[in-house]
Design a protein around this motif. Sequence first.
Motif, PDB file in Angstrom:
ATOM      1  N   GLN A 122     -32.067 134.818  62.929  1.00  0.00           N
ATOM      2  CA  GLN A 122     -32.493 136.011  63.716  1.00  0.00           C
ATOM      3  C   GLN A 122     -33.811 135.873  64.516  1.00  0.00           C
ATOM      4  O   GLN A 122     -34.481 136.748  65.000  1.00  0.00           O
ATOM      5  CB  GLN A 122     -32.435 137.341  63.039  1.00  0.00           C
ATOM      6  CG  GLN A 122     -31.210 137.898  62.191  1.00  0.00           C
ATOM      7  CD  GLN A 122     -31.356 139.008  61.778  1.00  0.00           C
ATOM      8  OE1 GLN A 122     -31.670 140.231  62.062  1.00  0.00           O
ATOM      9  NE2 GLN A 122     -30.657 139.044  60.303  1.00  0.00           N
ATOM     10  N   GLY A 123     -34.286 134.565  64.670  1.00  0.00           N
ATOM     11  CA  GLY A 123     -35.472 134.385  65.266  1.00  0.00           C
ATOM     12  C   GLY A 123     -36.798 134.465  64.536  1.00  0.00           C
ATOM     13  O   GLY A 123     -37.703 134.690  65.351  1.00  0.00           O
ATOM     14  N   GLU A 124     -36.632 134.812  63.471  1.00  0.00           N
ATOM     15  CA  GLU A 124     -37.863 135.410  62.608  1.00  0.00           C
ATOM     16  C   GLU A 124     -38.197 134.437  61.449  1.00  0.00           C
ATOM     17  O   GLU A 124     -38.867 134.592  60.383  1.00  0.00           O
ATOM     18  CB  GLU A 124     -37.556 136.699  61.950  1.00  0.00           C
ATOM     19  CG  GLU A 124     -37.370 137.683  63.264  1.00  0.00           C
ATOM     20  CD  GLU A 124     -38.753 137.913  63.840  1.00  0.00           C
ATOM     21  OE1 GLU A 124     -39.857 137.503  63.408  1.00  0.00           O
ATOM     22  OE2 GLU A 124     -38.747 138.717  64.906  1.00  0.00           O
ATOM     23  N   PHE A 125     -38.022 132.917  61.569  1.00  0.00           N
ATOM     24  CA  PHE A 125     -38.218 132.196  60.494  1.00  0.00           C
ATOM     25  C   PHE A 125     -39.784 132.012  60.329  1.00  0.00           C
ATOM     26  O   PHE A 125     -40.113 132.055  59.196  1.00  0.00           O
ATOM     27  CB  PHE A 125     -37.874 130.456  61.053  1.00  0.00           C
ATOM     28  CG  PHE A 125     -38.418 129.688  59.956  1.00  0.00           C
ATOM     29  CD1 PHE A 125     -37.817 129.374  58.924  1.00  0.00           C
ATOM     30  CD2 PHE A 125     -39.725 128.830  60.357  1.00  0.00           C
ATOM     31  CE1 PHE A 125     -38.036 128.463  58.002  1.00  0.00           C
ATOM     32  CE2 PHE A 125     -40.148 128.068  59.309  1.00  0.00           C
ATOM     33  CZ  PHE A 125     -39.520 127.782  58.101  1.00  0.00           C
ATOM     34  N   GLU A 126     -40.690 132.082  61.262  1.00  0.00           N
ATOM     35  CA  GLU A 126     -42.014 131.969  60.912  1.00  0.00           C
ATOM     36  C   GLU A 126     -42.594 133.020  60.234  1.00  0.00           C
ATOM     37  O   GLU A 126     -43.386 133.080  59.283  1.00  0.00           O
ATOM     38  CB  GLU A 126     -42.831 131.714  62.434  1.00  0.00           C
ATOM     39  CG  GLU A 126     -44.404 131.602  62.018  1.00  0.00           C
ATOM     40  CD  GLU A 126     -45.132 131.169  63.384  1.00  0.00           C
ATOM     41  OE1 GLU A 126     -46.335 131.128  63.219  1.00  0.00           O
ATOM     42  OE2 GLU A 126     -44.532 131.096  64.486  1.00  0.00           O
ATOM     43  N   ALA A 127     -42.250 134.449  60.572  1.00  0.00           N
ATOM     44  CA  ALA A 127     -42.631 135.619  59.971  1.00  0.00           C
ATOM     45  C   ALA A 127     -42.116 135.485  58.541  1.00  0.00           C
ATOM     46  O   ALA A 127     -42.869 135.954  57.672  1.00  0.00           O
ATOM     47  CB  ALA A 127     -41.970 136.662  60.800  1.00  0.00           C
TER      48      ALA A 127
END
Length: 219
Positions: A122-127
């Motif tokens: 969902q495009g939130e790996f870094e978070a």
Amino acid sequence: MTAKTWNILGIVAAAVVIVGITIALVVRPWEQPGAAGPDGDVTAADTLDATTHVLDDAGEGAPVVVEFLDFECPSCALVYPEMESLRAEHAGEVTFAVRYFPLASHQNAFPAALAAEAAAQQGEFEAMYQRLFETHSDWAGTDDAAATFRGFAEELGLDMAAYDAAIADPATGDRIEADYEAGVALGVQSTPTIFIDGQRLELSHVDDIGAGIDAALAD
């Protein structure tokens, strides 16, 4: 030699065989000292692939730092603040990437990697990567860390139906296993293992990471 002596020797020999079989079953070859690494020279391109999670992309020609990590590993948690500091210090001039290497000795390492990979979808790996390390002391070694990770996903505002589906999807685990196998092929045996432009860093202190990056920038 007496019969008693032969009996003792026989018992010792049997014990050695049993121990040897046990070690062969429970210890992976690459986890033993002296495990073979890759044949030939390793380049930066060999340490990542199209699926690797790149935290900062400094473009072609920039030094490439790739860390194979285990989210539950205490040493990885200690290295994390230094890596974040170095990312800020070298923004735009060094590429930083991370790959999964969950160790069997850490019960929550694989579930944590699943949470990170589900967030990545969902495009939130870094978070999620940051949340996992910043809260490491709260969940490492606990019995229901997966529920904690799901709570992180809710806090990050993820689509929870999609998150749960990703956690349950065998393909998500396969993605983590692919990183692990890539690490094994590179000779990774423990975490954190850091490569700078394809060269494995001999890490004895966190300051070694910055020194390695400085040397790469000077080349």
